[in-house]
Design an enzyme around this catalytic site. Structure first.
Site, PDB file in Angstrom:
ATOM      1  N   CYS A 146       0.794  -1.236   0.000  1.00 13.14           N
ATOM      2  CA  CYS A 146       0.000   0.000   0.000  1.00 13.14           C
ATOM      3  C   CYS A 146       0.824   1.283   0.000  1.00 13.14           C
ATOM      4  CB  CYS A 146      -0.927   0.002   1.213  1.00 13.14           C
ATOM      5  SG  CYS A 146      -2.103  -1.351   1.168  1.00 13.14           S
TER       6      CYS A 146
HETATM    7  N1  LIG Z   1      -2.701  -6.177   1.741  1.00 13.85           N
HETATM    8  C1  LIG Z   1      -3.223  -5.183   2.398  1.00 13.85           C
HETATM    9  O1  LIG Z   1      -2.995  -5.044   3.584  1.00 13.85           O
HETATM   10  C2  LIG Z   1      -4.169  -4.177   1.746  1.00 13.85           C
HETATM   11  C3  LIG Z   1      -4.794  -3.234   2.566  1.00 13.85           C
HETATM   12  C4  LIG Z   1      -5.677  -2.340   2.009  1.00 13.85           C
HETATM   13  C5  LIG Z   1      -5.913  -2.356   0.636  1.00 13.85           C
HETATM   14  N2  LIG Z   1      -5.285  -3.262  -0.159  1.00 13.85           N
HETATM   15  C6  LIG Z   1      -5.612  -3.234  -1.583  1.00 13.85           C
HETATM   16  O2  LIG Z   1      -6.435  -4.356  -1.889  1.00 13.85           O
HETATM   17  C7  LIG Z   1      -6.132  -4.854  -3.185  1.00 13.85           C
HETATM   18  C8  LIG Z   1      -5.721  -6.306  -3.113  1.00 13.85           C
HETATM   19  O3  LIG Z   1      -4.564  -6.411  -2.312  1.00 13.85           O
HETATM   20  P1  LIG Z   1      -4.065  -7.775  -1.685  1.00 13.85           P
HETATM   21  O4  LIG Z   1      -3.010  -7.418  -0.715  1.00 13.85           O
HETATM   22  O5  LIG Z   1      -5.208  -8.604  -1.240  1.00 13.85           O
HETATM   23  O6  LIG Z   1      -3.403  -8.447  -2.987  1.00 13.85           O
HETATM   24  P2  LIG Z   1      -2.963  -9.981  -3.162  1.00 13.85           P
HETATM   25  O7  LIG Z   1      -1.940  -9.992  -4.230  1.00 13.85           O
HETATM   26  O8  LIG Z   1      -2.666 -10.600  -1.841  1.00 13.85           O
HETATM   27  O9  LIG Z   1      -4.287 -10.682  -3.694  1.00 13.85           O
HETATM   28  C9  LIG Z   1      -4.858 -10.417  -4.927  1.00 13.85           C
HETATM   29  C10 LIG Z   1      -5.415 -11.712  -5.487  1.00 13.85           C
HETATM   30  O10 LIG Z   1      -6.071 -11.403  -6.707  1.00 13.85           O
HETATM   31  C11 LIG Z   1      -5.814 -12.453  -7.616  1.00 13.85           C
HETATM   32  N3  LIG Z   1      -6.089 -11.967  -8.965  1.00 13.85           N
HETATM   33  C12 LIG Z   1      -5.332 -11.186  -9.762  1.00 13.85           C
HETATM   34  N4  LIG Z   1      -5.975 -10.932 -10.906  1.00 13.85           N
HETATM   35  C13 LIG Z   1      -7.176 -11.556 -10.847  1.00 13.85           C
HETATM   36  C14 LIG Z   1      -8.280 -11.660 -11.712  1.00 13.85           C
HETATM   37  N5  LIG Z   1      -8.285 -11.066 -12.912  1.00 13.85           N
HETATM   38  N6  LIG Z   1      -9.327 -12.393 -11.313  1.00 13.85           N
HETATM   39  C15 LIG Z   1      -9.328 -13.001 -10.103  1.00 13.85           C
HETATM   40  N7  LIG Z   1      -8.313 -12.928  -9.220  1.00 13.85           N
HETATM   41  C16 LIG Z   1      -7.255 -12.210  -9.595  1.00 13.85           C
HETATM   42  C17 LIG Z   1      -4.388 -12.843  -7.357  1.00 13.85           C
HETATM   43  O11 LIG Z   1      -4.099 -14.146  -7.817  1.00 13.85           O
HETATM   44  C18 LIG Z   1      -4.339 -12.749  -5.816  1.00 13.85           C
HETATM   45  O12 LIG Z   1      -4.684 -13.968  -5.204  1.00 13.85           O
HETATM   46  C19 LIG Z   1      -5.061  -3.934  -3.741  1.00 13.85           C
HETATM   47  O13 LIG Z   1      -5.654  -2.915  -4.465  1.00 13.85           O
HETATM   48  C20 LIG Z   1      -4.422  -3.351  -2.494  1.00 13.85           C
HETATM   49  O14 LIG Z   1      -3.831  -2.100  -2.726  1.00 13.85           O
HETATM   50  C21 LIG Z   1      -4.411  -4.178   0.373  1.00 13.85           C
END
Ligand SMILES: NC(=O)c1ccc[n+]([C@@H]2O[C@H](COP(=O)([O-])OP(=O)(O)OC[C@H]3O[C@@H](n4cnc5c(N)ncnc54)[C@H](O)[C@@H]3O)[C@@H](O)[C@H]2O)c1
Length: 445
Positions: A279
């Protein structure tokens, strides 16, 4: 047909089927939360490995309990799939896919776009779609809305707020923070229309103790960016002060501890070897990029980015100083980086400054190893391919390194043992002093 009343009714009865797209750090806890509240949940992901692990009732994230996943799978409340045609079975779809930066540090919206196109293919009347991925203000209405208004699944146009509902609700996950869970962190929601907001709030109210409505999807998108920019700028400030105070012979950590006794108007932020995680190093640049469309350059964001990006280089300069004062050069020195995760007690190394440290040290011909109890090996990433495995941490191995570079202050490390066996220590987190371990072989960066 009144789709709104129908959906509200299903939500009230917990009989709405929830689809979560993207089963990572954000999507997986959400999927579990809904299934534990008796909703039927389908998890969608493109990663077959994750799907297989989840369907066998296991977790692939350290702080997410396998037991909960197993319960949800055994109770037939949750399964994972890469068959996106099953989207038609769902009543609410929550999108949690990655939003990284590309090589030019611009938003890489590929994952969101691909997901939106898949939804456009399967969307049916009566569905709610919520975007949770962090993004620039305008994404929901500029990128998603036009696709869903013109579905490929129908010859008709769909009307938002009547035929389907669309909202943005940012995730505020703080991985591994025992004080806050998905259900206890208040959730901001902005709908495209009033009815979109109402339906989305009802859904999240089922699993979250407090939801906060805002007037638009743009306001909700901007809220998330404000939160992360606030952190990035404040961390940059203490990182800058760390470097200035160090030249003046003042310890930033002592100063922060003293300043935070002020009972109002001051929030403590701490310096470190650089920004990490999915983030804080990334999200601010989503706003910088969008601001250009309005002829505005976001100077605070750029400056904070510059200072924070410089931190691993600063740490290496300090490392060179430490070695110099002991008559050694960095070239050919054996350096052990302790902690490779981007923050303590997690197994996530996305954007970790430790990776940058390895890269810089390799370029300067140091011999680098690492130890991290949660990351047995460093996987190949878009940017790095180190082929390194965590060493085992013993008194004997520790004594073989010229410097132990403490990069991530995991709680479960034996700091007494590290101190006892190390020749020299460069501490970027002030963890040794916080553990009351003080000696002239410990330096700070
Ligand atoms: N990790 C955090 O603490 C956090 C906190 C707040 C916001 N976010 C936001 O949330 C979002 C996701 O982050 P995350 O940390 O969960 O990411 P992550 O990489 O852990 O998970 C994302 C998942 O999406 C899957 N994916 C990718 N493309 C896809 C598609 N076309 N169809 C289906 N699945 C698909 C990936 O395989 C993965 O499993 C981002 O925008 C991030 O900025 C993350």
């Amino acid at each position: 047909m009144n789709y709104k009343d129908d959906l509200l009714n299903k939500i009230k009865l917990n009989s709405a089927k929830v689809g979560i797209i993207g089963l990572g750090y954000v999507g997986l806890p959400l999927a579990i939360e809904f299934s534990l509240k008796d909703f039927n949940v389908i998890g969608f992901d493109i990663d077959p490995k994750k799907i297989q692990i989840l369907n066998s009732g296991r977790s692939f994230i350290k702080h997410i309990d396998s037991k909960k996943i197993l319960t949800a799978v055994n109770d037939k409340k949750f399964f994972a799939t890469n068959d996106f045609s099953k989207l038609v079975e769902t009543d609410a779809v929550i999108v949690c896919v990655p939003t990284p930066l590309n090589e030019n540090r611009e938003p890489d919206m590929t994952f969101v776009k691909n997901t939106a196109e898949v939804i456009q293919k399967y969307i049916r009347k009566g569905q709610l779609i919520t975007l949770e991925s962090t993004t620039y203000p305008g994404t929901t209405e500029e990128l998603l809305l036009p696709l869903f208004e013109n579905p490929l699944s129908s010859h008709e146009k769909f009307l938002v707020g009547k035929d389907f509902f669309l909202a943005f609700s940012p995730e505020r996950e703080d991985p591994n923070n025992p004080d806050f869970t998905t259900s206890t962190i208040p959730k901001v929601i902005g709908g495209v229309t009033k009815d979109c907001l109402e339906v989305t709030s009802e859904l999240y109210n089922k699993i979250i103790t407090r939801t906060i409505p805002v007037s638009s999807t743009r306001a909700a998108e901007a809220t998330k960016l404000l939160e992360n920019i606030y952190r990035s700028v404040n961390i940059a400030l203490v990182n800058e002060l760390k470097m200035v105070f160090d030249k003046m012979g003042i310890d930033i950590w002592e100063v922060i501890d003293a300043a935070k006794t002020k009972p109002f108007g001051f929030n403590a932020f701490y310096p470190g070897p650089g920004l990490g995680g999915h983030c804080i190093p990334i999200d601010p640049f989503y706003l910088s990029w969008k601001a250009k469309e309005f002829d505005i350059s976001t100077k605070f964001i750029e400056l904070a980015g510059e200072i924070n990006t410089y931190q691993p280089y600063y740490v290496v300069e300090k490392l060179i100083d430490v070695l110099n004062t002991n008559g050694r050069s960095l070239k050919d020195s054996k350096i052990l980086i302790v902690g490779i995760a981007y923050k303590k007690n997690v197994d996530d190394l996305r954007e970790s400054p430790s990776l940058k440290l390895i890269e810089i040290l390799n370029k300067k011909y140091a011999k680098v190893d690492y130890y991290d109890p949660y990351i047995p090996e460093i996987p190949k990433t878009r940017k790095y391919d180190f082929d390194l495995k965590s060493i085992s941490l013993t008194e004997n191995t520790l004594s073989k390194y010229e410097v132990i570079l403490l990069s991530t202050d995991h709680d479960n490390l034996d700091y007494e043992m590290i101190h006892r066996s190390a020749n020299l220590i460069l501490d970027t987190r002030n963890i040794f002093e916080r553990k009351n371990i003080i000696s002239d072989k410990i330096f700070k960066a």
